[in-house]
Design an enzyme around this catalytic site. Structure first.
Site, short mmCIF file in Angstrom:
data_model
loop_
_atom_site.label_atom_id
_atom_site.label_comp_id
_atom_site.label_asym_id
_atom_site.label_seq_id
_atom_site.Cartn_x
_atom_site.Cartn_y
_atom_site.Cartn_z
N LYS A 95 -13.54 1.58 16.61
CA LYS A 95 -12.85 0.51 16.57
C LYS A 95 -11.50 0.59 17.67
O LYS A 95 -11.45 -0.97 18.57
CB LYS A 95 -12.27 1.33 15.95
CG LYS A 95 -10.65 0.70 15.11
CD LYS A 95 -9.91 0.92 13.74
CE LYS A 95 -10.40 1.27 12.70
NZ LYS A 95 -9.66 0.83 11.38
N ASN A 123 1.06 -1.43 0.08
CA ASN A 123 -0.03 0.07 -0.21
C ASN A 123 0.84 1.07 0.03
O ASN A 123 2.47 1.37 -0.17
CB ASN A 123 -0.71 -0.46 1.34
CG ASN A 123 -0.51 0.07 2.61
OD1 ASN A 123 0.63 0.57 2.44
ND2 ASN A 123 -0.72 -0.85 3.08
N PHE A 166 -3.94 3.57 15.29
CA PHE A 166 -4.61 3.85 14.21
C PHE A 166 -5.52 3.66 13.77
O PHE A 166 -5.68 2.77 13.18
CB PHE A 166 -2.66 4.67 13.16
CG PHE A 166 -1.88 5.97 13.91
CD1 PHE A 166 -1.05 4.92 15.31
CD2 PHE A 166 -2.24 6.81 13.70
CE1 PHE A 166 -0.52 6.37 15.82
CE2 PHE A 166 -1.12 7.93 14.20
CZ PHE A 166 0.16 7.54 15.35
N LYS A 192 -10.44 -3.24 18.82
CA LYS A 192 -9.07 -3.57 19.07
C LYS A 192 -9.04 -3.40 20.68
O LYS A 192 -7.92 -4.31 20.95
CB LYS A 192 -8.37 -2.37 18.74
CG LYS A 192 -9.12 -2.52 17.12
CD LYS A 192 -7.62 -2.90 16.42
CE LYS A 192 -8.47 -2.08 15.02
NZ LYS A 192 -7.06 -2.75 14.00
N PRO A 232 -3.18 -11.80 10.26
CA PRO A 232 -3.52 -11.95 11.98
C PRO A 232 -3.26 -9.82 12.84
O PRO A 232 -2.99 -9.09 11.15
CB PRO A 232 -1.43 -12.49 12.48
CG PRO A 232 -1.33 -12.39 12.07
CD PRO A 232 -1.38 -12.34 10.41
N ASP A 233 -4.30 -9.89 13.26
CA ASP A 233 -4.36 -8.31 13.94
C ASP A 233 -3.24 -8.52 14.82
O ASP A 233 -3.25 -8.70 15.94
CB ASP A 233 -5.54 -8.08 14.36
CG ASP A 233 -6.07 -6.73 14.85
OD1 ASP A 233 -4.84 -6.26 14.80
OD2 ASP A 233 -7.40 -5.84 13.90
N ILE A 234 -2.39 -7.96 14.55
CA ILE A 234 -1.49 -7.84 15.44
C ILE A 234 -1.48 -6.74 15.92
O ILE A 234 -1.64 -7.27 17.55
CB ILE A 234 -0.27 -6.68 14.39
CG1 ILE A 234 0.40 -7.20 13.47
CG2 ILE A 234 1.04 -6.23 15.62
CD1 ILE A 234 1.20 -6.77 12.46
N ASP A 261 -4.88 -6.35 5.36
CA ASP A 261 -5.03 -7.17 6.23
C ASP A 261 -5.52 -8.70 5.45
O ASP A 261 -5.70 -9.61 6.04
CB ASP A 261 -6.77 -6.41 6.20
CG ASP A 261 -7.13 -5.19 6.25
OD1 ASP A 261 -7.18 -5.64 7.78
OD2 ASP A 261 -7.50 -4.25 5.80
N LYS A 294 8.28 -17.25 -10.45
CA LYS A 294 7.81 -16.49 -11.07
C LYS A 294 6.43 -16.70 -11.57
O LYS A 294 6.91 -17.90 -12.48
CB LYS A 294 8.67 -15.47 -11.66
CG LYS A 294 8.07 -14.86 -12.71
CD LYS A 294 8.84 -13.57 -13.78
CE LYS A 294 8.21 -12.32 -14.01
NZ LYS A 294 9.11 -11.87 -14.47
O1 C5P Z 1 -8.63 -2.49 11.62
P1 C5P Z 1 -7.61 -1.75 10.96
O2 C5P Z 1 -6.64 -1.83 10.03
O3 C5P Z 1 -8.56 -0.25 10.77
O4 C5P Z 1 -6.94 -0.79 12.20
C1 C5P Z 1 -5.98 0.47 12.02
C2 C5P Z 1 -5.01 -0.07 13.51
O5 C5P Z 1 -4.65 -1.85 13.86
C3 C5P Z 1 -3.92 0.62 13.27
O6 C5P Z 1 -3.59 0.78 15.15
C4 C5P Z 1 -2.64 -0.29 12.31
O7 C5P Z 1 -1.37 -0.31 12.94
C5 C5P Z 1 -3.42 -2.47 13.15
N1 C5P Z 1 -2.96 -3.31 12.58
C6 C5P Z 1 -2.63 -3.98 13.39
N2 C5P Z 1 -2.91 -5.18 12.50
C7 C5P Z 1 -3.72 -6.16 11.55
C8 C5P Z 1 -4.18 -4.39 10.95
C9 C5P Z 1 -4.06 -3.44 11.33
O8 C5P Z 1 -1.99 -4.06 14.21
N3 C5P Z 1 -3.26 -6.97 11.02
#
Ligand code: C5P
Length: 408
Positions: free
Chosen positions: A343, A211, A329, A347, A308-310, A280, A290
């Site tokens: 959000k 991105n 953020f 989170k 994974p959502d870090i 995501d 390739k």
């Molecule tokens: O869910 P969203 O992507 O909108 O959330 C944004 C926040 O979550 C940011 O702080 C981003 O660094 C964190 N994030 C993360 N891991 C992901 C997606 C988002 O840590 N897979």
């Protein structure tokens, strides 16, 4: 400009690194500082006062007996107006003088005569044997005890042909340290972990999905946290940005790598700030080779799975040192206030930072909005560094009450 209105005394002592002091002088004036150069006799063997005068735009002082100074009180007058004194390069002998409070030339007299609230920073520059000599190390320890900031030195090739500790820091690093010295140390003793930049999800060995995140905001937050006195680790996706001085950087590519690096580093962190624009989704089974174009015009079919959502993982984890204060953020393109508050809850974090205006990627300025348990606060448009400093200040005020977020 970071030093507008600041009066800086730049002292030069004998050393070949005097050539870097010319660059430092230029960098200081570019940041808006008014620079008064003071040189020792030895420094004048390495660079002329004419050069330093041209760069600072001011007559250089070097003698205690200068007939140009009407009251012969340069050692008092100059430091009474100064915001900081920086000695670069600082020789082994000048370190000895500072350690003993010597007053046998203008610069050393000035250092002793300066008011106690004027910070003194020194950038040692000398041969490796001189730096590691126990006498020098004793004197350096004394300087530290006296509250004098020691900047560097760095290790590497030396002008004398030897290799080791003793190289003076580069001008841009000294500039960053001087700017940092004016920031309040609201994060002293704290460890801060930050993610920044985009992630890169491979399709095959040469292609991938990423991105437009430049990493500027995350890097500004890392710099601001370091300036505030924190020990900072920055886990960064691919960016073209230089590592902020004093910050430890770990490079990762994919969201999974970023997740693993964060989890490995989380123990013992007081604060975790997730600024990265994490993908995501990732491609299921990226190709080891390739992917070839086919003659019949058919296109590859990519399948995705969730990353994974870090931030959410970090927020739900209890580490040995307790639960780090987690900050997220959000970059929403609409209904920021409503989505931001939701959000934060989703989170499980105490503080969420929303970007106002959905395309801040790559910009130097931003407007942000802070969501916490009391509602939201707007921080008006400013440079990302200014906002990052405000954010760090806001976090520092909140972490003392952080026991609220400590999990059982
Ligand atoms: O869910 P969203 O992507 O909108 O959330 C944004 C926040 O979550 C940011 O702080 C981003 O660094 C964190 N994030 C993360 N891991 C992901 C997606 C988002 O840590 N897979």
């Amino acid at each position: 400009m970071e030093l507008t209105g600041k009066k800086i005394v730049l002292g030069l002592t004998g050393g070949v690194a005097c050539y870097k002091a010319a660059e430092l002088c230029r960098a200081l004036t570019k940041e808006g500082a008014s620079v008064q150069v003071v040189m020792t006799d030895a420094a004048e063997h390495f660079i002329t006062p004419v050069t330093m005068q041209a760069l600072s735009g001011k007559q250089v002082y070097s003698s205690q007996w200068d007939p140009r100074v009407a009251n012969n009180m340069a050692h008092i007058d100059v430091t009474r107006q100064a915001d900081a004194v920086i000695i670069a390069p600082c020789s082994a002998d000048f370190i000895r003088k500072l350690a003993h409070g010597a007053c046998d030339d203008l610069l050393s007299t000035m250092c002793v005569a300066r008011p106690r609230h004027v910070p003194l920073l020194v950038a040692p520059a000398m041969n490796v044997e001189m730096w590691t000599n126990p006498a020098t190390q004793r004197n350096v320890a004394q300087l530290r005890e006296d509250g004098i900031a020691i900047l560097g030195p760095a290790a590497g090739d030396q002008a004398c042909g030897e290799v080791g500790m003793g190289r003076m820091l580069e001008a841009e690093q000294l500039l960053a340290e001087l700017i940092a010295s004016f920031q309040p140390k609201v994060m002293a003793g704290k460890r801060v972990l930050i993610t920044a930049g985009p992630t890169f999800e491979a399709i095959d060995p040469v292609r991938g999905i990423t991105n437009l995140s430049s990493g500027k905001m995350g890097y500004a937050v890392a710099r601001a946290a370091h300036e505030a006195g924190a020990e900072v680790m920055l886990i960064s996706g691919p960016t073209a940005l230089p590592t902020p001085f004093g910050v430890t950087r770990v490079n990762v590519k994919s969201a999974q790598e970023m997740h693993d690096a964060v989890m490995a580093a989380l123990d013992g962190q007081h604060v975790f700030i997730a600024v990265a624009a994490v993908a995501d989704w990732r491609v299921v089974n990226p190709s080891a080779q390739k992917v070839k174009k086919t003659g019949d015009g058919s296109v590859p079919q990519l399948q995705f799975e969730q990353n994974p959502d870090i931030l959410a993982s970090a927020a739900s984890r209890t580490t040995l040192a307790g639960h780090p204060y987690c900050v997220g953020f959000a970059a929403e393109s609409e209904n920021l206030i409503e989505y931001g508050a939701a959000k934060r809850e989703r989170k499980g974090i105490p503080l969420l930072v929303g970007n106002i205006g959905h395309n801040t990627f790559g910009q130097d300025d931003n407007t942000i909005i802070l969501f916490d348990e009391n509602g939201h606060t707007i921080l008006p448009r400013a440079s990302k560094l200014t906002l990052a400093r405000q954010l760090i200040s806001e976090i520092s005020k909140r972490i003392d009450q952080h026991s609220l977020f400590r999990r059982p």
